[in-house]
Write a protein that holds these residues in place. Sequence first.
Motif: not given
Length: 318
Positions: A206-209, A211-220
């Motif tokens: 939620p914090y990074y979102s 700030r328009r940043k997403v770090y969750l694994p792209m494959d999933i």
Amino acid sequence: MAPGSVKHGLLTTKCLLLHSLQRKTLPCLRASSNSTAVSQHNEKYCIDIVRSRDYDGFVSSLLLPEEARRSSLALRAFNVELAQVKDSVSQKTIGLMRMQFWKTVVEDIYRDEPPLQPVSAELWRAVRKHYLTKRWLLRIVSEREKDMEDKAYRNLQELEAYSENTQSSLLYLLLESLGVKDVHADHAASHIGKAQGIVTCLRATPYYSSRRKVYLPMDICILHGASQEDFIRGSREQNVRDVVYDIASQAHVHLQHARSFSKNVPAAALPAFFQTVVLEDYLQRVRRVDFDVFHPSLQKRNPLIPIYLYIRSWKKTY
């Protein structure tokens, strides 16, 4: 020479010697007092930074034996300093310079030349007291340095590798501060560190979102058709929940693996693993809100965590 002159000369010499000793002793006492004050300041600095930036780690550290507690806080303060670099700089170059500073700090510590900086001084003290392994410290710095690329993880395995090199390395150092050298404890630490890294990634979403940043694994994300924009706008659609479910499930698997070694892990190692309570608490809470990572309840700290940690330490399990 007259006897009176000799006696007077001896008294004069004695006075000079006493005066000389007093001049030498007083600065030594002042230096000792100053050294103690500096040491106390350094310790308090580490306590404060861990309590404010890694509260769960702070509470967990309080449950460690006294001989390892201060070193644990030094290690966690070191980890906090590195973790906050990414979010505190506006340019990658500046962040890389700070990482280079910490690499140099580690090298200087092992040369017995720590910089006059609170965390460095406390880390030097911990290294000297427990003979901490240099490569674990450098591995944490190097992995944090690579993370300055500011990109989403390509897959879950990449997130796990990052977690192993940062969180698991920290646990290996905590085990050393407890005087534990055991292969079963190391295996448990590896899995707990991976679970810690995965949960941290979820908690920070939620914090990074925002700030328009997403770090969750792209494959999933791709598997469930969830885009980065879905997370940026805080979507609560089923496909977003499915992404969170898969990632949270992997953290749970690592916790289960870690606990499979519990019968063979030395009792002395258990205090390093009490933070599993925090991980388990988050995973249970995210499950209760049906894996809605943006649910307001997940943004609040559980006030019962210190009690849960104490109970776990009393039961001597992780």
